[in-house]
Design a protein around this motif. Structure first.
Motif, PDB file in Angstrom:
ATOM      1  N   CYS A  77       0.814  -1.216   0.021  1.00 52.10           N
ATOM      2  CA  CYS A  77       0.021   0.141  -0.156  1.00 52.10           C
ATOM      3  C   CYS A  77       0.868   1.195   0.141  1.00 52.10           C
ATOM      4  CB  CYS A  77      -0.926   0.058   1.241  1.00 52.10           C
ATOM      5  SG  CYS A  77      -2.067   1.439   1.100  1.00 52.10           S
ATOM      6  N   ARG A  85      -4.510   5.388  -3.509  1.00 53.81           N
ATOM      7  CA  ARG A  85      -5.025   4.854  -4.918  1.00 53.81           C
ATOM      8  C   ARG A  85      -4.075   3.856  -5.414  1.00 53.81           C
ATOM      9  NH1 ARG A  85      -5.164   2.295  -8.712  1.00 53.81           N
ATOM     10  NH2 ARG A  85      -5.726   2.867 -10.876  1.00 53.81           N
ATOM     11  N   ARG A  86      -2.738   3.758  -4.992  1.00 54.63           N
ATOM     12  CA  ARG A  86      -1.688   3.072  -5.222  1.00 54.63           C
ATOM     13  C   ARG A  86      -1.546   1.751  -4.405  1.00 54.63           C
ATOM     14  NH1 ARG A  86       3.485   5.806  -6.047  1.00 54.63           N
ATOM     15  NH2 ARG A  86       4.150   3.489  -6.601  1.00 54.63           N
ATOM     16  N   ASN A  87      -2.553   0.860  -4.513  1.00 50.81           N
ATOM     17  CA  ASN A  87      -2.384  -0.422  -3.551  1.00 50.81           C
ATOM     18  C   ASN A  87      -3.218  -1.455  -4.347  1.00 50.81           C
ATOM     19  OD1 ASN A  87      -5.391  -0.261  -2.847  1.00 50.81           O
ATOM     20  ND2 ASN A  87      -4.763   1.802  -1.960  1.00 50.81           N
ATOM     21  N   PRO A  88      -2.848  -2.611  -3.862  1.00 46.38           N
ATOM     22  CA  PRO A  88      -3.691  -3.870  -4.627  1.00 46.38           C
ATOM     23  C   PRO A  88      -5.117  -3.900  -4.675  1.00 46.38           C
ATOM     24  CG  PRO A  88      -1.949  -4.450  -3.172  1.00 46.38           C
ATOM     25  CD  PRO A  88      -2.012  -3.122  -2.847  1.00 46.38           C
ATOM     26  N   ASP A 148      -6.071  -1.501  -7.317  1.00 40.53           N
ATOM     27  CA  ASP A 148      -5.930  -2.018  -8.432  1.00 40.53           C
ATOM     28  C   ASP A 148      -6.916  -3.227  -9.021  1.00 40.53           C
ATOM     29  OD1 ASP A 148      -3.771  -0.378  -8.710  1.00 40.53           O
ATOM     30  OD2 ASP A 148      -2.225  -1.886  -8.227  1.00 40.53           O
ATOM     31  N   ALA A 149      -7.533  -3.988  -7.980  1.00 34.15           N
ATOM     32  CA  ALA A 149      -8.186  -4.855  -8.345  1.00 34.15           C
ATOM     33  C   ALA A 149      -9.820  -4.342  -8.709  1.00 34.15           C
ATOM     34  CB  ALA A 149      -8.455  -6.032  -7.099  1.00 34.15           C
ATOM     35  N   HIS A 197     -10.273  -1.288  -9.698  1.00 32.70           N
ATOM     36  CA  HIS A 197     -10.235  -0.657 -11.135  1.00 32.70           C
ATOM     37  C   HIS A 197     -10.264  -1.595 -12.229  1.00 32.70           C
ATOM     38  CE1 HIS A 197      -8.007   1.435 -14.387  1.00 32.70           C
ATOM     39  NE2 HIS A 197      -9.055   2.426 -14.094  1.00 32.70           N
ATOM     40  N   GLY A 198      -9.570  -2.698 -12.305  1.00 34.76           N
ATOM     41  CA  GLY A 198      -9.569  -3.804 -13.187  1.00 34.76           C
ATOM     42  C   GLY A 198     -11.203  -4.346 -13.311  1.00 34.76           C
ATOM     43  N   SER A 210     -13.366  -1.530 -14.890  1.00 36.32           N
ATOM     44  CA  SER A 210     -13.127  -1.398 -16.353  1.00 36.32           C
ATOM     45  C   SER A 210     -13.629  -2.516 -17.039  1.00 36.32           C
ATOM     46  CB  SER A 210     -11.286  -1.467 -16.357  1.00 36.32           C
ATOM     47  OG  SER A 210     -10.888  -0.257 -16.005  1.00 36.32           O
TER      48      SER A 210
END
Length: 186
Positions: free
Chosen positions: A106, A110-113, A116-117, A119-120, A123
């Motif tokens: 972490c 915003r920049r953490n796993p 990211d999950a 956002h994926g 999307s």
């Protein structure tokens, strides 16, 4: 009718124009369904139909050529909702997403796993919604009366499918208010 008199005799000339209009009638039918599939969907209990729609219309054309393909094989448009199901409380249907700020990966909110999950996932849902909206738009373009045209520009594709909107609604202890209470308690 044109009539003339020649030397005391009345003559009449009658003419008639017949235009033959050949009209072909086509039956256009379309259907779609939304399924929720658990795992690979091997067992009958793994597939749940959320809704289904079939519609048909009669199209008239002056040509013998069909206005649309005679048949189109069904194409499945899939989206994986595993991430969403894991981040929704099964009892209240409220979101239960959290960021582990103690994890070494972490860096920022915003920049953490976890982000990211998320956002994926969203999307892929956005891409799925775009494909579905395009398919529904093509179905709307089939109009039985060519003199009446729907104003398809009035449809805003961005508002056609809003899959997270029910999660943000309040009522029955779910939605955004419950999510805020859960977040505040943790």
């Amino acid at each position: 009718v044109v009539s003339e008199t020649f030397g005391g005799a009345l003559t009449a000339l009658t003419s008639k124009v017949v235009t033959k209009v050949e009209e072909h009638i086509w039956r256009f039918e379309a259907s779609y369904e939304l399924l929720a599939v658990r795992g690979t969907g091997q067992d009958a209990g793994d597939v749940q139909r959320l809704f289904q729609r079939t519609g048909q219309v009669e199209l008239r054309t002056p040509s013998k050529t069909a206005p649309h393909p005679t048949s189109k094989p069904p194409s499945a448009v899939d989206v994986n909702v595993t991430w969403l199901m894991k981040n929704v409380d099964s009892g209240t249907l409220a979101p239960c997403f959290a960021i582990n700020r103690e994890a070494p990966a972490c860096r920022t909110p915003r920049r953490n796993p976890e982000m990211d999950a998320a956002h994926g996932h969203f999307s892929s849902v956005l891409q799925w919604a775009g494909v579905v909206a395009g398919h529904l738009r093509r179905l709307l373009e089939v109009q039985p009366d060519p003199t009446l045209k729907l104003d398809l520009a009035a449809l805003d594709v961005d508002d056609a499918l809003v899959p997270v909107l029910p999660l943000l609604e309040t009522g029955n202890g779910g939605g955004a208010d419950a999510a805020m209470d859960t977040a505040a308690a943790s």
